[in-house]
Design an enzyme around this catalytic site. Structure first.
Site, PDB file in Angstrom:
ATOM      1  N   HIS A   1      30.757  38.038  44.802  1.00  0.00           N
ATOM      2  CA  HIS A   1      30.220  36.850  45.448  1.00  0.00           C
ATOM      3  C   HIS A   1      29.004  37.255  46.281  1.00  0.00           C
ATOM      4  CE1 HIS A   1      34.530  35.064  45.347  1.00  0.00           C
ATOM      5  NE2 HIS A   1      33.816  34.531  44.368  1.00  0.00           N
TER       6      HIS A   1
ATOM      7  N   GLU B   1      32.340  28.809  42.791  1.00  0.00           N
ATOM      8  CA  GLU B   1      33.242  29.552  43.677  1.00  0.00           C
ATOM      9  C   GLU B   1      32.983  29.257  45.154  1.00  0.00           C
ATOM     10  OE1 GLU B   1      34.872  33.107  42.516  1.00  0.00           O
ATOM     11  OE2 GLU B   1      35.114  32.276  40.515  1.00  0.00           O
TER      12      GLU B   1
ATOM     13  N   ARG C   1      30.132  34.640  38.475  1.00  0.00           N
ATOM     14  CA  ARG C   1      31.112  33.571  38.711  1.00  0.00           C
ATOM     15  C   ARG C   1      30.494  32.241  39.123  1.00  0.00           C
ATOM     16  NH1 ARG C   1      36.192  36.531  41.750  1.00  0.00           N
ATOM     17  NH2 ARG C   1      36.186  38.456  40.529  1.00  0.00           N
TER      18      ARG C   1
ATOM     19  N   LEU D   1      38.818  40.425  38.204  1.00  0.00           N
ATOM     20  CA  LEU D   1      37.869  41.294  37.516  1.00  0.00           C
ATOM     21  C   LEU D   1      36.541  41.312  38.271  1.00  0.00           C
ATOM     22  CD1 LEU D   1      37.209  43.011  35.001  1.00  0.00           C
ATOM     23  CD2 LEU D   1      36.421  40.897  33.892  1.00  0.00           C
TER      24      LEU D   1
ATOM     25  N   CYS E   1      35.447  36.044  53.945  1.00  0.00           N
ATOM     26  CA  CYS E   1      36.202  35.436  52.843  1.00  0.00           C
ATOM     27  C   CYS E   1      37.296  34.511  53.361  1.00  0.00           C
ATOM     28  CB  CYS E   1      36.842  36.518  51.981  1.00  0.00           C
ATOM     29  SG  CYS E   1      35.718  37.346  50.837  1.00  0.00           S
TER      30      CYS E   1
ATOM     31  N   SER F   1      40.409  44.853  44.867  1.00  0.00           N
ATOM     32  CA  SER F   1      41.569  44.268  44.187  1.00  0.00           C
ATOM     33  C   SER F   1      42.040  45.169  43.053  1.00  0.00           C
ATOM     34  CB  SER F   1      41.200  42.881  43.648  1.00  0.00           C
ATOM     35  OG  SER F   1      42.227  42.347  42.840  1.00  0.00           O
TER      36      SER F   1
ATOM     37  N   ASN G   1      36.225  42.677  41.266  1.00  0.00           N
ATOM     38  CA  ASN G   1      36.553  42.902  42.671  1.00  0.00           C
ATOM     39  C   ASN G   1      37.173  44.295  42.772  1.00  0.00           C
ATOM     40  OD1 ASN G   1      37.934  43.014  45.154  1.00  0.00           O
ATOM     41  ND2 ASN G   1      38.168  40.798  45.228  1.00  0.00           N
TER      42      ASN G   1
ATOM     43  N   HIS H   1      43.895  33.124  37.886  1.00  0.00           N
ATOM     44  CA  HIS H   1      44.775  32.975  39.041  1.00  0.00           C
ATOM     45  C   HIS H   1      44.196  32.049  40.103  1.00  0.00           C
ATOM     46  CE1 HIS H   1      42.000  36.089  40.386  1.00  0.00           C
ATOM     47  NE2 HIS H   1      42.454  35.977  41.616  1.00  0.00           N
TER      48      HIS H   1
END
Length: 417
Positions: free
Chosen positions: A231, A163, A195, A23, A348, A28, A25, A128
């Site tokens: 991020h 994170e 996050r 969520l 990343c 994604s 992203n 996840h």
């Protein structure tokens, strides 16, 4: 000590798929339900590592984690056959490939005990990713087992989310000299969760025995989070004395820049204006999710996704920047499209560890021959494609497990089984 910055890339695992679990992203979410290409993804990652080696940069790697995570499923009193689709997908996720989220790293010159400290990230905001830390911690303790030079910490406990290095930056005169450490946290982001909690960042700074006078805690822009910068490394990146950032990266930019210059007057802050490159363009192209590196000749280069080259506004601004007299003089596009489609660019995929490479378990250090072996295993064992409806397929589960075991054996890391 032969001090250097090593980029440890996560080898993209054989369960790489597009389940759209993250969520906030945008990439994604946009690619949820598409057919993934694990073999191509992993080979793209290996080629990125190979290119870094050829630039003269030290390169390491981390293994994929065991997937599906049956221990996590058992804790939920289920298994791959009976789990709900979103639980099954979470257990199967290959998201540990994004090693920037594996841990936060404070190099020895910054710590009061003169050791490099690494804290495994708990990643608890996303289901996840919340079960990655056990496998990650085991790997960190193996790779950095030399207790004379490293201290490896477990994750910050709930409820505070962490994170990892994706929300952390370090500025220093050179990698081997003491610098300032900048922890970037979120508070809100419109429809998306923040996050990184400031409580986690402060806990890590204490555990790493950092000098409070050389440690900053900076709030990420709520506007950036709402735009899809889940991020900080989607909107800012630092290397040695240089901070390369979007104008809208931080909630209080003027105070942030002033604090940086107060602690490190020689710092160079390169700001990309929003009227030239919008947040939407920055996030689509992953301009800032680049590896900003110091080359052996002393110059700095941006290793960025090929998507940045394809965005005319982004590439136009970058071309003007490198034509000037600024600190970043070279642009190196790389193809990591499979990772990009799941929301992760070149930065990343890697965790930066500044240390003496001789103190790292050599099994985790890359050279051309080792990358050849890894490529051969991937070509022979990684699935060519994975469709969303295959995630509960027992044949795919067997293929994924055997592929990872073949890679562990090829790298002499069978104890990670």
């Amino acid at each position: 000590m032969a001090f250097a910055e090593i980029n440890f890339d996560g080898i993209i695992g054989p369960s790489h798929n597009y389940a759209g679990l993250s969520l906030g992203n945008i990439a994604s979410a946009n690619n949820a339900g598409a057919v993934s290409e694990p073999r191509a993804a992993a080979l793209q990652g290996v080629e990125k590592m190979r290119a870094n080696l050829r630039l003269g940069l030290p390169q390491g790697f981390f293994m994929p984690l065991d997937r599906p995570n049956t221990a996590w499923l058992a804790g939920l009193a289920t298994d791959m056959e009976s789990a709900e689709p979103h639980i099954r997908a979470a257990a199967f996720s290959a998201s540990a490939m994004w090693a920037a989220n594996a841990a936060t790293v404070s190099p020895a010159p910054d710590t009061l005990d003169g050791k490099c400290h690494l804290s495994a990230a708990n990643l608890l905001t996303m289901a996840h990713r919340s079960h990655e830390w056990t496998g990650t911690l085991a790997q960190l303790r193996l790779a950095f087992a030399d207790t004379q030079h490293f201290t490896v910490h477990g994750p910050v406990p709930p409820p505070y989310g962490d994170e990892g290095a994706a929300n952390f930056m370090r500025l220093c005169p050179s990698h081997g000299e003491a610098g300032i450490e900048i922890f970037v946290y979120g508070k809100a982001g419109g429809p998306f969760p923040a996050r990184q909690h400031v409580e986690s960042s402060k806990a890590i700074a204490r555990a790493h025995r950092l000098d409070p006078a050389k440690t900053l805690f900076v709030q990420q822009s709520e506007t950036a989070i709402a735009a899809g910068a889940f991020h900080n490394d989607v909107v800012a990146v630092a290397n040695e004395r240089v901070l390369f950032t979007h104008e809208q990266a931080f909630e209080y930019p003027d105070e942030t820049y002033a604090d940086i210059k107060r602690l490190m007057p020689e710092a160079e802050i390169v700001i990309v204006p929003a009227d030239r490159v919008s947040l939407a363009d920055a996030i689509q192209s992953y301009l800032f999710n680049a590896q900003l590196v110091t080359l052996p000749d002393g110059g700095m280069a941006l290793i960025l996704p090929s998507e940045a080259q394809e965005n005319t506004r982004v590439w136009g601004w970058l071309s003007e920047m490198v034509a000037g007299n600024g600190p970043i003089r070279t642009l190196i596009p790389v193809d990591v499209r499979q990772s990009m489609a799941n929301g992760g660019g070149p930065a990343c995929l890697r965790l930066r560890v500044a240390c003496d490479p001789a103190t790292v378990d050599p099994r985790f250090m890359a050279d051309e021959a080792k990358l050849d072996r890894i490529s051969d295993v991937i070509a022979a064992h990684w699935p060519e494609t994975i469709a969303p409806d295959q995630l509960g397929n027992s044949a795919l589960v067997s293929t994924v497990r055997k592929a990872r075991e073949a890679l562990l054996d090829a790298c002499g890391l069978a104890e990670l089984r």
